[in-house]
Design an enzyme around this catalytic site. Sequence first.
Site, PDB file in Angstrom:
ATOM      1  CD  GLU A   1      -2.794  -1.370   2.577  1.00  0.00           C
ATOM      2  OE1 GLU A   1      -2.812   0.151   3.207  1.00  0.00           O
ATOM      3  OE2 GLU A   1      -3.054  -2.048   2.947  1.00  0.00           O
TER       4      GLU A   1
ATOM      5  CG  ASP B   1      -2.305  -2.522   6.065  1.00  0.00           C
ATOM      6  OD1 ASP B   1      -0.758  -2.420   5.861  1.00  0.00           O
ATOM      7  OD2 ASP B   1      -2.400  -1.213   6.440  1.00  0.00           O
TER       8      ASP B   1
ATOM      9  CG  ASP C   1      -7.306  -3.980   7.890  1.00  0.00           C
ATOM     10  OD1 ASP C   1      -6.792  -4.218   5.989  1.00  0.00           O
ATOM     11  OD2 ASP C   1      -6.898  -2.425   8.288  1.00  0.00           O
TER      12      ASP C   1
ATOM     13  CD  GLU D   1      -9.448   1.050   4.700  1.00  0.00           C
ATOM     14  OE1 GLU D   1      -9.526   2.480   4.247  1.00  0.00           O
ATOM     15  OE2 GLU D   1      -9.316   1.092   5.626  1.00  0.00           O
TER      16      GLU D   1
ATOM     17  CE1 TYR E   1      -1.643  -2.229   9.228  1.00  0.00           C
ATOM     18  CE2 TYR E   1      -3.992  -3.759  10.061  1.00  0.00           C
ATOM     19  CZ  TYR E   1      -2.906  -2.909   9.661  1.00  0.00           C
ATOM     20  OH  TYR E   1      -4.119  -2.184   8.510  1.00  0.00           O
TER      21      TYR E   1
ATOM     22  NE  ARG F   1      -6.121   2.304   9.730  1.00  0.00           N
ATOM     23  CZ  ARG F   1      -5.514   2.793   9.325  1.00  0.00           C
ATOM     24  NH1 ARG F   1      -4.389   1.398   9.213  1.00  0.00           N
ATOM     25  NH2 ARG F   1      -4.472   3.868   8.951  1.00  0.00           N
TER      26      ARG F   1
ATOM     27  CG  HIS G   1      -5.096  -8.365  13.492  1.00  0.00           C
ATOM     28  ND1 HIS G   1      -5.794  -6.903  13.393  1.00  0.00           N
ATOM     29  CD2 HIS G   1      -5.174  -9.218  11.715  1.00  0.00           C
ATOM     30  CE1 HIS G   1      -5.898  -7.420  11.864  1.00  0.00           C
ATOM     31  NE2 HIS G   1      -5.767  -8.280  11.398  1.00  0.00           N
TER      32      HIS G   1
END
Length: 778
Positions: A11, A84, A86, A88, A286, A288, A331
């Site tokens: 990203e 990533d 997650d 999103e 990470y 989030r 996570h």
Amino acid sequence: MEKIKNLVIVESPAKAKTIEKILGKDFKVVSSFGHIRDLPERSIGVEIEKQFQPKYEIPKDKKDVVKKLRDMAKSSETVWLASDEDREGEAISWHLAEALDLDPLSTNRIVFHEITRKAIERAVQNPRKIDQNLVDAQQARRVLDRLVGYELSPVLWKKVRRGLSAGRVQSVAVRLIVERERDIQNFDPESAFRIVAIFTTSEGVNFKAELAERFKTEEEARDYLNKVSESSFSVDKLEKKPGKKSPAAPFTTSTLQQEASRKLGFSVSQTMTLAQKLYEAGHITYMRTDSVNLSQDAIQAAKSEIVRDFGEEYSQPRNFSTKSKGAQEAHEAIRPTSFDVREAGGDRNQKRLYDLIWKRSLASQMADAQIERTTVNLISDKNPALPNFVAKGEVIRFEGFLKVYLEGTDDDDSDEDRNALPRMQEGEQMNYQKVTATERFSRPPARFTEASLVKELEKLGIGRPSTYAPTISTIIKRKYVEKGDRDGEQRKYRELVLEGPSLSDSTLSETVGAERNKLFPTEIGTIVNDYLVDHFNQVMDYGFTAKVEEDFDRIAAGQEKWEEMIKDFYSDFHELVSTAGAGGKAEGAVRELGKDPKTGKPVYARFGKFGKMVQLGSVEDEEKPTFASIPEEVDLESVSLEQALKFLQLPRELGTYEGDPVSVGIGRFGPYVRFGKSYVSLQEGDRPLEVSLERAIELIKEKKEQDAKRNIAVFEEVSPKIEVLRGPYGPYLRQGKSNFKIPKGTDPETITLEEAQEIIKNAPPKGARKARRTTKKK
């Protein structure tokens, strides 16, 4: 194009650099610069009649990026999507696969929760395919939020004012702030007298004790102190109990935001920006996440660090369990990627945040602190019926995790004295040195900080780790909420002091209600909230909003189809929109104040395109209504007819200065003084209805002095004139409404008209300058 063996798409450019160093020469790592497809900006982009199918498009500023990635993908033997981990991130990988014409069966999807050699090599050895359930959960959130925004916003334009917008989670966050503000405004403080005494042991050591109860009136407190003056005291009961304190769990997104706010003063968005940089540089896992789990490797690494630095007795490996509603993915918690790295980060604030994460993570794997808590009850020997004094203290027998870290608290005050108490024994006689009865007032609920709002949203199950920061940023940007400080006000209170046999009293004052970095609802935010609560209670309901999050979780787990979930929501919601559209203006958005005595026309206070204003006359009248702005310090709900009529008299002529007329008024950008063709803003404390000609001239002179410092030269002989000015980014030319950069090597102090005209003539067109900046940004 040169053949690429392995193309890895991530990203962000920062992450790409870090990963390429790890993977080596057989891998080319490039960035998609975030999302490469989204719903269109200027249309709803959802085909409601076709099972709510979204119509994605590639934004203009991403077309070159996508073309480059598509060409590279065609020239690659293997493509790896490494966004990533997650929902999103999963959606970004899916959009990349769609936009780059990648075969989903042969495209590798890899995820890692930390950017370390071990984690990345493990991911490459264990690729998977895109998880469509996670994609659908993210798609459902995007589509549902677009439907809510696109259907609610026009209703707000009609009922409140144009340009407003609404959002599913954002509007609920505003509701929390508005309701908290009303609780504070409606709070009626109650007073009571707190009694605190200083006692002296037989060994001459002083300590503090507090009465177990409070008195409602000054008379009761005075009566008690009179009885104390005639009493002696002794230790009735002395209890010592062993206790322990356990460390807090490692950080989740929410707890990191809260603790960084308490201890470092960071905003929620600032914390996330810093954490993102630490993650992309490979320093932390990470950022989030709503998990408090640590991997076995991390637990073992923490243990090694603890034993080495503090000793075996300080180590106590732990597994924490996640209690958050609907925790999104399995996570890890936020932790350092390497516990033996004591300091990391590219700047001071990154280093401070890393230090916080390192300490919290390490402390979570350390032994409990062992504490001895002491409670002492003191009674009156002459009058055992008098309420007891109680002294509390604690002694730390073994520091354990406290050697490294103690979690902060949102409560700034604690009435308990946690100091160690002196030696004493049951039956020991005590003398008081001083007894103070202080009037204390009950407190209203605390206003939200950014961090405490996140805590409340998480507690209610609203939003997820990736949504907290953008939610707060959005409601502040929309001016529904403002973040700021408030000066407190003075409040008087009574205090009685008994020293020996002498009892004195006094009236003192204290500052109460001072606020720092708190969230306050604006007038427009309150009006919009009240309208939405009245007409869209389902959407604004806390429980319903939390249920929607649970529905997204079910979609992510493959237990529900996203189209069906949207259909169930939309049928009821669309009906609400249709019903609400038939009603009148939102309460508070327009108020009729009365009639103008001169014309008999109605006078209204209302919100307009540029803010609060008063209106004389109705739109139905043959003669157009007239308008005037309302000063910022005047509330829409409290403006009177008398005030409104005065505002309608603005602009107010004050006189002349240097042959030009001077007037004062309120415009789009606030109150101003007009002098000829020039405008000067009023300063704080200046009121347009009260400003005198003398004060206006002062402001005009100040503005002229400022302009003189700013102006280097002016060429009046051309039309429009050319000015040479000093700006925040250096000297520049201005002609008409256009600005032109002065090239390096040209002295602005000695520039000639011919040189200025040449610079303007050779300046690139505005569009070209903009295009060049855009290309550079990519």
